[in-house]
Design a protein around this motif. Structure first.
Motif, PDB file in Angstrom:
ATOM      1  N   TYR A  60      19.451  40.871 -41.332  1.00 11.53           N
ATOM      2  CA  TYR A  60      18.226  41.560 -40.932  1.00 11.53           C
ATOM      3  C   TYR A  60      17.201  41.611 -42.070  1.00 11.53           C
ATOM      4  CZ  TYR A  60      20.666  43.607 -36.818  1.00 11.53           C
ATOM      5  OH  TYR A  60      21.349  43.829 -35.646  1.00 11.53           O
ATOM      6  N   ASP A 114      26.172  47.568 -36.739  1.00 12.57           N
ATOM      7  CA  ASP A 114      25.142  47.735 -35.717  1.00 12.57           C
ATOM      8  C   ASP A 114      25.631  47.207 -34.382  1.00 12.57           C
ATOM      9  OD1 ASP A 114      22.614  48.192 -34.569  1.00 12.57           O
ATOM     10  OD2 ASP A 114      22.003  46.119 -34.974  1.00 12.57           O
ATOM     11  N   GLU A 135      18.469  49.278 -42.617  1.00 12.57           N
ATOM     12  CA  GLU A 135      17.979  48.476 -41.500  1.00 12.57           C
ATOM     13  C   GLU A 135      18.506  49.013 -40.177  1.00 12.57           C
ATOM     14  OE1 GLU A 135      15.891  45.282 -41.406  1.00 12.57           O
ATOM     15  OE2 GLU A 135      15.307  46.729 -42.939  1.00 12.57           O
ATOM     16  N   ASN A 136      19.765  49.371 -40.153  1.00 13.84           N
ATOM     17  CA  ASN A 136      20.350  49.895 -38.921  1.00 13.84           C
ATOM     18  C   ASN A 136      19.649  51.175 -38.491  1.00 13.84           C
ATOM     19  OD1 ASN A 136      22.333  49.936 -36.784  1.00 13.84           O
ATOM     20  ND2 ASN A 136      23.366  51.566 -37.902  1.00 13.84           N
ATOM     21  N   LYS A 155      16.146  50.467 -37.118  1.00 10.24           N
ATOM     22  CA  LYS A 155      16.259  49.983 -35.742  1.00 10.24           C
ATOM     23  C   LYS A 155      16.540  51.127 -34.783  1.00 10.24           C
ATOM     24  CE  LYS A 155      19.258  47.109 -32.844  1.00 10.24           C
ATOM     25  NZ  LYS A 155      20.305  46.069 -32.847  1.00 10.24           N
ATOM     26  N   TRP A 188      11.654  47.094 -31.785  1.00 10.07           N
ATOM     27  CA  TRP A 188      12.055  46.739 -33.153  1.00 10.07           C
ATOM     28  C   TRP A 188      12.644  45.342 -33.195  1.00 10.07           C
ATOM     29  CZ3 TRP A 188      16.242  45.200 -36.047  1.00 10.07           C
ATOM     30  CH2 TRP A 188      16.177  45.429 -37.440  1.00 10.07           C
ATOM     31  N   TYR A 194      17.958  36.929 -34.052  1.00  9.70           N
ATOM     32  CA  TYR A 194      18.127  38.279 -33.534  1.00  9.70           C
ATOM     33  C   TYR A 194      17.862  38.319 -32.034  1.00  9.70           C
ATOM     34  CZ  TYR A 194      17.580  43.325 -33.037  1.00  9.70           C
ATOM     35  OH  TYR A 194      17.712  44.629 -32.629  1.00  9.70           O
TER      36      TYR A 194
END
Length: 216
Positions: A100, A114, A155-156, A159, A167, A176
């Motif tokens: 990510y 995630d 990052e998680n 999101k 996102w 992704y």
């Protein structure tokens, strides 16, 4: 030890998979020649979060009783450098790449696992009508390497429970998108109109095919 069963293909992480789940039977694989054709196969429906409770998705279970729960299994499978597994599945060593944000981590505690399609988003998109066993299988899906991914905690949390309209990561957006679409197809989840529009727009710059084995 459970292993996530998939093989990556150039241009899109298309995967041929075997389902590993709780109360879920394997189904046939379906292939889409383009990202856009895969998106077109996603049903459109309005979303509702009424009644959502994260605890409705029992997760991080030790399905095979080897002492390593789902989080551990993902970390072991995704480590770029070998991980040593000690008693009670204590992990040492290892290095992980969070795609990510393009950051490598050497501490498992700095990583989150995630759910590619967040639990709340899954609930909104059809999982509210599933059985408890189906939701547990979804939350611990080791049958497709796209369902769960080790990423940096920041990052998680950025999101959160967002879909594609809310996102996307700052890099590898086509990867992704493909993984997100694949998981939605695998679990027969719907998309709302804004989400499908965002997916379609992003897909214009993405090449490659998607192969999915349905989990339900």
């Amino acid at each position: 030890m459970l292993r996530r069963l998939a093989h990556a293909c150039l241009g899109g992480l298309a995967a041929s998979v075997v389902v590993v789940g709780v109360g879920v039977s394997p189904a046939h694989a379906e292939s889409y020649s383009t990202v856009s054709s895969a998106i077109a196969d996603l049903p459109v429906a309005s979303e509702s979060r009424t009644g959502y409770d994260r605890d409705a998705f029992k997760h991080w279970v030790d399905a095979d009783g080897d002492g390593c729960d789902t989080r551990d299994e993902v970390l072991i499978a995704e480590a770029d450098d070998p991980v040593s597994v000690g008693s009670s599945c204590s992990l040492s060593g290892g290095r992980w790449f969070s795609y990510y944000d393009g950051v490598s981590q050497t501490s498992a505690s700095d990583l989150d696992i995630d759910h590619m399609v967040p639990l709340a988003e899954a609930w909104d998109s059809g999982a509210s009508s599933w059985t408890a066993a189906e939701r547990e299988a979804y939350a611990n899906d080791l049958g497709d390497s796209r369902s769960l991914v080790a990423v940096t905690a920041a990052e998680n949390r950025s999101k959160s429970d967002g879909d594609i309209a809310d996102w996307v990561p700052g890099r590898e957006q086509c990867r992704y998108l493909k993984e997100f679409v694949a998981v939605k197809l695998r679990w027969r989840l719907s998309v709302d109109s804004a989400e499908k529009s965002a997916m379609t727009s992003l897909a214009g710059g993405c090449s490659g095919s998607i192969t999915v084995t349905r989990a339900r």
